[in-house]
Motif scaffolding. Structure first.
Motif, PDB file in Angstrom:
ATOM      1  N   ARG A 156     -13.414  -7.131  -8.243  1.00 18.05           N
ATOM      2  CA  ARG A 156     -12.427  -6.801  -7.220  1.00 18.05           C
ATOM      3  C   ARG A 156     -11.287  -6.044  -7.862  1.00 18.05           C
ATOM      4  NH1 ARG A 156      -8.927 -10.799  -3.439  1.00 18.05           N
ATOM      5  NH2 ARG A 156      -8.679  -9.371  -1.709  1.00 18.05           N
ATOM      6  N   THR A 157     -10.886  -4.987  -7.235  1.00 20.06           N
ATOM      7  CA  THR A 157      -9.955  -4.095  -7.898  1.00 20.06           C
ATOM      8  C   THR A 157      -9.102  -3.337  -6.894  1.00 20.06           C
ATOM      9  OG1 THR A 157      -9.845  -2.172  -9.357  1.00 20.06           O
ATOM     10  CG2 THR A 157     -11.744  -2.308  -7.942  1.00 20.06           C
ATOM     11  N   LEU A 158      -7.925  -2.965  -7.348  1.00 22.13           N
ATOM     12  CA  LEU A 158      -7.119  -2.021  -6.585  1.00 22.13           C
ATOM     13  C   LEU A 158      -7.625  -0.633  -6.951  1.00 22.13           C
ATOM     14  CD1 LEU A 158      -4.539  -1.494  -4.805  1.00 22.13           C
ATOM     15  CD2 LEU A 158      -3.342  -1.113  -6.959  1.00 22.13           C
ATOM     16  N   ALA A 159      -8.130   0.079  -5.988  1.00 16.46           N
ATOM     17  CA  ALA A 159      -8.722   1.398  -6.245  1.00 16.46           C
ATOM     18  C   ALA A 159      -7.854   2.483  -5.630  1.00 16.46           C
ATOM     19  CB  ALA A 159     -10.130   1.464  -5.674  1.00 16.46           C
ATOM     20  N   ILE A 160      -7.449   3.422  -6.461  1.00 19.47           N
ATOM     21  CA  ILE A 160      -6.642   4.550  -6.000  1.00 19.47           C
ATOM     22  C   ILE A 160      -7.460   5.802  -6.223  1.00 19.47           C
ATOM     23  CG2 ILE A 160      -4.492   5.814  -6.292  1.00 19.47           C
ATOM     24  CD1 ILE A 160      -3.304   3.247  -7.525  1.00 19.47           C
TER      25      ILE A 160
ATOM     26  N   ARG B 219       0.831  -1.202   0.000  1.00 20.58           N
ATOM     27  CA  ARG B 219       0.000   0.000   0.000  1.00 20.58           C
ATOM     28  C   ARG B 219       0.868   1.255   0.000  1.00 20.58           C
ATOM     29  NH1 ARG B 219      -5.095   0.687   2.132  1.00 20.58           N
ATOM     30  NH2 ARG B 219      -4.893  -1.248   3.303  1.00 20.58           N
ATOM     31  N   ASP B 220       1.937   1.218   0.811  1.00 20.96           N
ATOM     32  CA  ASP B 220       2.834   2.372   0.915  1.00 20.96           C
ATOM     33  C   ASP B 220       3.500   2.666  -0.437  1.00 20.96           C
ATOM     34  OD1 ASP B 220       4.210   4.322   2.663  1.00 20.96           O
ATOM     35  OD2 ASP B 220       5.985   3.219   2.003  1.00 20.96           O
ATOM     36  N   ILE B 221       3.880   1.583  -1.145  1.00 15.58           N
ATOM     37  CA  ILE B 221       4.519   1.777  -2.454  1.00 15.58           C
ATOM     38  C   ILE B 221       3.531   2.428  -3.431  1.00 15.58           C
ATOM     39  CG2 ILE B 221       5.371   0.559  -4.486  1.00 15.58           C
ATOM     40  CD1 ILE B 221       6.657  -1.457  -2.623  1.00 15.58           C
ATOM     41  N   TYR B 222       2.308   1.895  -3.466  1.00 15.77           N
ATOM     42  CA  TYR B 222       1.318   2.457  -4.389  1.00 15.77           C
ATOM     43  C   TYR B 222       1.004   3.915  -4.052  1.00 15.77           C
ATOM     44  CZ  TYR B 222       0.478  -2.121  -6.462  1.00 15.77           C
ATOM     45  OH  TYR B 222       0.622  -3.300  -7.140  1.00 15.77           O
ATOM     46  N   GLN B 223       0.949   4.200  -2.751  1.00 15.61           N
ATOM     47  CA  GLN B 223       0.699   5.587  -2.356  1.00 15.61           C
ATOM     48  C   GLN B 223       1.835   6.489  -2.810  1.00 15.61           C
ATOM     49  OE1 GLN B 223      -0.161   5.637   1.883  1.00 15.61           O
ATOM     50  NE2 GLN B 223      -2.357   5.807   1.455  1.00 15.61           N
TER      51      GLN B 223
ATOM     52  N   VAL C 138      -3.118  24.064  -7.061  1.00 15.65           N
ATOM     53  CA  VAL C 138      -3.881  22.826  -6.938  1.00 15.65           C
ATOM     54  C   VAL C 138      -3.567  22.168  -5.601  1.00 15.65           C
ATOM     55  CG1 VAL C 138      -4.322  20.549  -7.954  1.00 15.65           C
ATOM     56  CG2 VAL C 138      -3.839  22.505  -9.441  1.00 15.65           C
ATOM     57  N   LYS C 139      -4.618  21.916  -4.834  1.00 10.60           N
ATOM     58  CA  LYS C 139      -4.435  21.255  -3.535  1.00 10.60           C
ATOM     59  C   LYS C 139      -4.386  19.746  -3.736  1.00 10.60           C
ATOM     60  CE  LYS C 139      -8.039  23.495  -1.933  1.00 10.60           C
ATOM     61  NZ  LYS C 139      -9.115  23.985  -1.040  1.00 10.60           N
ATOM     62  N   LEU C 140      -3.344  19.115  -3.215  1.00  8.93           N
ATOM     63  CA  LEU C 140      -3.138  17.689  -3.428  1.00  8.93           C
ATOM     64  C   LEU C 140      -3.251  16.932  -2.103  1.00  8.93           C
ATOM     65  CD1 LEU C 140       0.014  17.908  -5.723  1.00  8.93           C
ATOM     66  CD2 LEU C 140      -2.360  17.682  -6.439  1.00  8.93           C
ATOM     67  N   PRO C 141      -4.242  16.086  -1.946  1.00 13.73           N
ATOM     68  CA  PRO C 141      -4.377  15.312  -0.707  1.00 13.73           C
ATOM     69  C   PRO C 141      -3.574  14.025  -0.768  1.00 13.73           C
ATOM     70  CG  PRO C 141      -6.216  14.873  -2.124  1.00 13.73           C
ATOM     71  CD  PRO C 141      -5.323  15.829  -2.879  1.00 13.73           C
ATOM     72  N   ILE C 142      -3.598  13.258   0.286  1.00 13.88           N
ATOM     73  CA  ILE C 142      -2.952  11.942   0.300  1.00 13.88           C
ATOM     74  C   ILE C 142      -3.827  10.963  -0.472  1.00 13.88           C
ATOM     75  CG2 ILE C 142      -2.228  10.031   1.787  1.00 13.88           C
ATOM     76  CD1 ILE C 142      -1.788  12.107   3.999  1.00 13.88           C
ATOM     77  N   PRO C 143      -3.245  10.201  -1.395  1.00 11.32           N
ATOM     78  CA  PRO C 143      -4.060   9.235  -2.152  1.00 11.32           C
ATOM     79  C   PRO C 143      -4.664   8.185  -1.223  1.00 11.32           C
ATOM     80  CG  PRO C 143      -1.870   9.483  -3.126  1.00 11.32           C
ATOM     81  CD  PRO C 143      -1.833  10.173  -1.806  1.00 11.32           C
TER      82      PRO C 143
END
Length: 331
Positions: A290-294, A139-143, A165-170
């Motif tokens: 089922r999916t990896l959702a970002i 998860r950390d890598i994908y983030q 542009v305000k960027l939040p944590i994915p």
């Protein structure tokens, strides 16, 4: 299997209610012609959800609710009645009913209510086998790679629009398609939206990007772009396509470069305009499992502009992606 009990003295009404149950909702449906039959069925363990009429012979809906309370029967009750008096609504709520739907029942209204009370979601969570959670290191890598890609997309957008542009944590999760509603619940609670989806493929990787723009954002987007014409549906569609093209393209390129590959993108498709997020997702939900959702939520400082970019990657793609990113885990 989840059990639904429909109690109404009208055969037509019972059939209408049964037809309104979501097609992909695997349930056992039982029927009762009056309250006494409903109580008997509940005692047999039928009817985790009771869809209850009020005006019936033998035992009416109010008496059913009183009996459920008195005998402590376990069920969730939604009343479906033609009695639209405010007092009827209040009375059934006081007697323990979860909600009230007026007749004639409409499938969209009913499904929205099931989602609102998370009745279908809770049942699906109970039925499905426990999912393997996403490894914290993965998860950390994908983030991290998403952070970089999101930053590139944000920078591109900022330069084009001359805004901050305000960027939040994915938000990264391994989910079922049905859980998208919950993931995007914040959007549903605030505004109607318009959306675009666009498929993408790479060697061993397949996914879909979903771009969602709040309808209340269009006027400010037009203001930023110095558009003086009326912001009608056609203009909104052009703005939606332009914004989606910028964010999806840049973000995917950012991810692809970190994976040392290239993504081919399909043609963007309009999911819909001016809808709530549930309707938008339902249009396409059969395509997502089922999916990896970002999830990436963008905002523009000083403007009421909010948009979400959701990248959905098939679970099978994760093996390729994990191999590509394995060097990031090395000491």
């Amino acid at each position: 299997m989840y059990s639904v009990l429909i109690c109404d003295d009208s055969l037509v009404a019972r059939k209408q209610v049964a037809k309104c149950l979501p097609e992909d909702w695997e349930v056992a449906v039982h029927f009762a012609k009056h309250g006494e039959e409903a109580i008997a069925a509940l005692k047999e363990g039928k009817g985790q959800l009771l869809l209850l009429d009020l005006n019936m012979p033998v035992m009416d809906g109010y008496q059913v609710l009183e009996t459920i309370q008195a005998q402590g029967l376990k069920t969730t009750v939604i009343v479906i009645s033609g009695d639209i008096q405010p007092e009827a609504h209040e009375r059934v709520k006081r007697l323990g009913a979860l909600d009230f739907i007026e007749k004639p029942i409409k499938p969209a209204t009913f499904e929205k209510l099931l989602v609102k009370h998370r009745i279908t979601q809770n049942q699906q969570e109970q039925d499905k086998p426990e999912l393997a959670s996403l490894d914290p290191e993965i998860r950390d890598i994908y983030q991290e790679i998403t952070n970089i890609a999101m930053g590139q997309a944000g920078d591109h957008l900022a330069r084009i629009l001359n805004v901050f542009v305000k960027l939040p944590i994915p938000n990264v999760n391994l989910i079922e398609a049905s859980e998208l509603h919950m993931m995007l619940q914040d959007i549903e609670d605030k505004d109607t939206v318009s959306g675009i989806c666009q498929g993408f493929v790479g060697p061993g990787i397949c996914g879909e990007a979903l771009f969602i723009l709040s309808d209340s954002s269009f006027n400010d987007v037009a203001k930023i772009l110095n558009i003086s014409e009326e912001v009608d549906d056609q203009m909104q569609l052009e703005l939606l396509m332009d914004a989606a093209n910028i964010l999806i393209g840049t973000c995917l390129n950012g991810l692809a470069s970190q994976l040392d590959m290239h993504f081919s993108q399909g043609h963007p498709e309009v999911l819909g305009q001016h809808r709530n997020i549930t309707e938008l997702i339902n249009i396409n939900k059969t395509r997502w499992r089922r999916t990896l959702a970002i999830e990436l939520s963008y905002g523009l400082e000083g403007y009421q502009v909010h948009c979400d970019l959701v990248l959905l990657v098939t679970e099978e793609s994760m093996e390729t992606m994990n191999n590509k990113l394995s060097h990031l885990l090395e000491d």
